[in-house]
Design an enzyme around this catalytic site. Structure first.
Site, PDB file in Angstrom:
ATOM      1  N   TYR A 115     -24.159   7.979  22.423  1.00 42.95           N
ATOM      2  CA  TYR A 115     -25.162   9.020  22.661  1.00 42.95           C
ATOM      3  C   TYR A 115     -25.516   9.743  21.356  1.00 42.95           C
ATOM      4  CZ  TYR A 115     -27.679  12.714  25.109  1.00 42.95           C
ATOM      5  OH  TYR A 115     -28.652  13.562  25.554  1.00 42.95           O
TER       6      TYR A 115
ATOM      7  N   ALA B  99     -49.502   3.240  13.128  1.00 38.86           N
ATOM      8  CA  ALA B  99     -49.151   2.105  13.982  1.00 38.86           C
ATOM      9  C   ALA B  99     -49.309   0.743  13.282  1.00 38.86           C
ATOM     10  CB  ALA B  99     -49.990   2.132  15.256  1.00 38.86           C
TER      11      ALA B  99
ATOM     12  N   ASP C 101     -51.435   8.345  11.433  1.00 34.93           N
ATOM     13  CA  ASP C 101     -51.103   7.609  12.649  1.00 34.93           C
ATOM     14  C   ASP C 101     -50.930   6.189  12.126  1.00 34.93           C
ATOM     15  OD1 ASP C 101     -51.095   5.991  14.841  1.00 34.93           O
ATOM     16  OD2 ASP C 101     -52.794   6.925  15.835  1.00 34.93           O
TER      17      ASP C 101
ATOM     18  N   LYS D   6     -46.359  -1.969  17.308  1.00 35.81           N
ATOM     19  CA  LYS D   6     -47.303  -2.772  16.515  1.00 35.81           C
ATOM     20  C   LYS D   6     -46.569  -3.263  15.261  1.00 35.81           C
ATOM     21  CE  LYS D   6     -50.196  -0.134  19.133  1.00 35.81           C
ATOM     22  NZ  LYS D   6     -49.712   0.894  20.063  1.00 35.81           N
TER      23      LYS D   6
ATOM     24  N   PHE E  87     -57.314   7.553  17.888  1.00 37.22           N
ATOM     25  CA  PHE E  87     -56.993   6.690  19.020  1.00 37.22           C
ATOM     26  C   PHE E  87     -56.963   7.532  20.306  1.00 37.22           C
ATOM     27  CE2 PHE E  87     -54.012   4.418  21.845  1.00 37.22           C
ATOM     28  CZ  PHE E  87     -54.780   3.283  22.032  1.00 37.22           C
ATOM     29  N   ASP E  88     -57.236   6.891  21.454  1.00 36.02           N
ATOM     30  CA  ASP E  88     -57.335   7.595  22.756  1.00 36.02           C
ATOM     31  C   ASP E  88     -56.173   8.545  23.040  1.00 36.02           C
ATOM     32  OD1 ASP E  88     -58.626   5.153  22.596  1.00 36.02           O
ATOM     33  OD2 ASP E  88     -58.535   4.751  24.727  1.00 36.02           O
TER      34      ASP E  88
ATOM     35  N   HIS F 111     -60.522   3.249  33.480  1.00 38.75           N
ATOM     36  CA  HIS F 111     -60.485   1.810  33.222  1.00 38.75           C
ATOM     37  C   HIS F 111     -59.229   1.106  33.745  1.00 38.75           C
ATOM     38  CE1 HIS F 111     -58.693   3.802  29.753  1.00 38.75           C
ATOM     39  NE2 HIS F 111     -58.039   2.695  29.484  1.00 38.75           N
TER      40      HIS F 111
HETATM   41  N1  F0G Z   1     -52.108   5.100  17.717  1.00 37.83           N
HETATM   42  C1  F0G Z   1     -52.792   3.949  17.650  1.00 37.83           C
HETATM   43  C2  F0G Z   1     -53.670   3.689  16.477  1.00 37.83           C
HETATM   44  C3  F0G Z   1     -52.671   3.002  18.673  1.00 37.83           C
HETATM   45  O1  F0G Z   1     -53.354   1.865  18.600  1.00 37.83           O
HETATM   46  C4  F0G Z   1     -51.807   3.272  19.773  1.00 37.83           C
HETATM   47  C5  F0G Z   1     -51.670   2.314  20.874  1.00 37.83           C
HETATM   48  C6  F0G Z   1     -51.117   4.502  19.784  1.00 37.83           C
HETATM   49  C7  F0G Z   1     -51.290   5.382  18.738  1.00 37.83           C
HETATM   50  C8  F0G Z   1     -50.200   4.873  20.907  1.00 37.83           C
HETATM   51  O2  F0G Z   1     -49.015   4.169  20.824  1.00 37.83           O
HETATM   52  O3  F0G Z   1     -48.965   2.778  22.898  1.00 37.83           O
HETATM   53  O4  F0G Z   1     -46.908   3.178  21.529  1.00 37.83           O
HETATM   54  O5  F0G Z   1     -47.884   4.997  22.872  1.00 37.83           O
HETATM   55  N2  F0G Z   1     -52.454   1.333  21.044  1.00 37.83           N
HETATM   56  C9  F0G Z   1     -52.337   0.281  22.059  1.00 37.83           C
HETATM   57  C10 F0G Z   1     -53.535  -0.642  21.983  1.00 37.83           C
HETATM   58  C11 F0G Z   1     -52.068   0.751  23.439  1.00 37.83           C
HETATM   59  O6  F0G Z   1     -53.662  -1.513  22.876  1.00 37.83           O
HETATM   60  O7  F0G Z   1     -54.324  -0.547  21.042  1.00 37.83           O
HETATM   61  P1  F0G Z   1     -48.163   3.761  22.111  1.00 37.83           P
END
Ligand code: F0G
Length: 458
Positions: free
Chosen positions: A72, A217, A215, A258, A124-125, A450
């Site tokens: 832990y 990723a 960000d 990623k 990103f969304d 979606h």
């Molecule tokens: N930032 C970027 C640029 C991303 O592409 C994603 C996720 C996230 C943050 C969020 O990360 O999924 O680990 O919580 N992108 C995926 C996609 C879902 O299909 O492009 P997460």
């Protein structure tokens, strides 16, 4: 003559995937109410829904799974990961989280408050979601070239410095908690940000005393583009470029699904001790104790190895050039795609592909569905369905671009699979004029529709 690239790995274990008939797929997709998210994955032949958490781990990563320390507190796997993150990013403090959006949730809980503005390059969304959830706003400062699918600008993820300065001048610095720079820029099509742009953004941020966060990723893929496209970086190693990129910022959030080359995981890394201390409290509340933060010990070990592997040139060359391989095939067949090709996906331009289908009948969704029916290939609509309705008028919002994203998982499919995808699209493209009608919505959620939306064929 230069020798071509080839994968710097060979296959040790395989996963069976099933081919199906067109009639079976017609039945399955009808049952799924024409929503690709509703399909059982075993009914998909080539799955290009996302590159997130869908890649293959190496034997070295699997070996780490066996020696993971599940304590832990004070786990040795945590120490291994912390050391690697420090070495690769240069940031002093580190907090593991279960995925990227969790890192956003923890960091933003410490930094973003109601009424704030967060400038960036096409957030990103989930990033935008976590900003807006706190009653703050995300301001898009991406360069205009990014919105033209045939403009060959080499760094379409770049921030427009003038747009950024306008924001800095308009709002007091107390209302701008940070700038967030997404590398590569997923929402702009996996497009890279140049090191020149990163250093200019950093300089402006310092001038106005505003922190810069990444960000990150797809930071390794971004570094590959810098090495290939930016003067002065051709002889630097990926690890040197990555270190320089991060040296311009104050911290990062990471979806390790990623460029971490793992199926689940994420983290925050940063230099500011005060922010780290504050984020630590939220990490314990939302994610778990600071030495695991929602991750298994074995997964932290695998991520440490994944970060080392994803920052190797030979791996990145085979990764990014595989996307280009698919893109070039499609261009050769005349299929309209976004250019230059991104680092993790190819985007089909549905406005140019099927202009015969009315926009009100969701042409990008129709194209994504056709790709599944004809070839068993699953992509994802990035168009009107994703854009949701206007929150006030409740009318459909029609974005400038209607795209279908084909995101390629890492180290998972061969170029034969890419040939299959390209051939399927060629078939669809050759009969595109027959496509006259699309779909109508029969059921949808009020937000993020979606994922669960249902359609009928018109
Ligand atoms: N930032 C970027 C640029 C991303 O592409 C994603 C996720 C996230 C943050 C969020 O990360 O999924 O680990 O919580 N992108 C995926 C996609 C879902 O299909 O492009 P997460």
């Amino acid at each position: 003559m230069e020798l071509p690239y080839a994968e710097p790995y060979k296959i040790k274990m395989i996963e069976h995937i099933k081919r199906s008939t067109k009639n079976q797929r017609l039945k399955w997709i009808k049952k799924a109410h024409y929503n690709l998210f509703n399909l059982a994955s075993e009914n998909v032949f080539i799955d290009l829904l996302t590159d997130s958490g869908t890649g293959a781990m190496s034997d070295r990563q699997w070996a780490e799974m066996m020696v993971g320390d599940e304590s832990y507190a004070g786990s040795s796997s945590f120490k291994k990961l912390k050391k690697t993150v420090r070495k690769i990013t240069g940031f002093k403090y580190f907090l593991p989280t279960h995925q990227g959006r969790a890192a956003e949730n923890v960091l933003f809980s410490a930094m973003v408050k109601e009424g704030d503005v967060v400038p960036g390059n096409s957030h990103f969304d989930t990033t935008k979601g976590h900003i807006e959830f706190r009653k703050a706003s995300a301001i898009d400062c991406t360069i205009d070239e990014a919105f033209d699918t045939s403009n060959m600008h080499p760094f379409k993820g770049n921030i427009d410095i003038n747009k950024l300065e306008v924001v800095f001048k308009k709002y007091p610095k107390e209302r701008i908690p940070f700038v967030i720079l997404t590398i590569t820029c997923n929402s702009a099509g996996g497009q890279p940000v140049s090191i020149k742009n990163i250093s200019e953004v950093s300089k402006l941020c310092k001038q106005y005393d505003i922190p810069l966060y990444f960000d990150a990723a797809r930071f390794s893929e971004n570094a590959y583009f810098i090495k290939k496209r930016e003067v002065g970086y051709e002889n630097k190693t990926i690890k040197e470029i990555v270190k320089e990129v991060f040296s311009y910022g104050d911290g990062m959030t990471m979806s390790a699904k990623k460029d971490g080359l793992v199926n689940m995981g994420g983290f925050i890394a940063l230099n500011n001790k005060k922010v780290y201390k504050e984020a630590t409290v939220f990490n314990i509340m939302f994610e778990g104790f600071i030495t695991y933060g929602g991750m298994n010990g074995r997964d932290m070990g695998a991520l440490a190895v994944g970060l080392e592997e994803s920052t190797e040139f030979n791996y990145l060359e085979s990764r990014v050039e595989q996307i280009a391989y698919l893109g070039e095939k499609l261009v050769e067949y005349g299929v309209p795609v976004q250019q230059p090709f991104g680092g993790h996906a190819i985007f089909l331009d549905a406005n140019k592909f099927v202009p015969t289908i009315p926009r009100e009948e969701f042409r990008a969704q129709a194209l994504a569905l056709e790709l599944y029916v004809v070839g068993g290939i699953r992509g994802v609509e990035i168009g009107t369905i994703l854009a949701d309705r206007d929150p006030i008028t409740r009318e459909n919002r029609y974005p400038e671009l209607e795209l279908v994203r084909l995101a390629v998982p890492r180290r998972t499919y061969t170029n034969n699979h890419m040939d299959y995808v390209a051939a399927t699209l060629k078939m669809i493209y050759n009969t595109r004029e027959e496509a006259k009608s699309g779909y109508k919505i029969i059921n949808e959620a009020p937000i993020m529709r979606h994922f669960t939306i249902e359609f009928d064929k018109i």
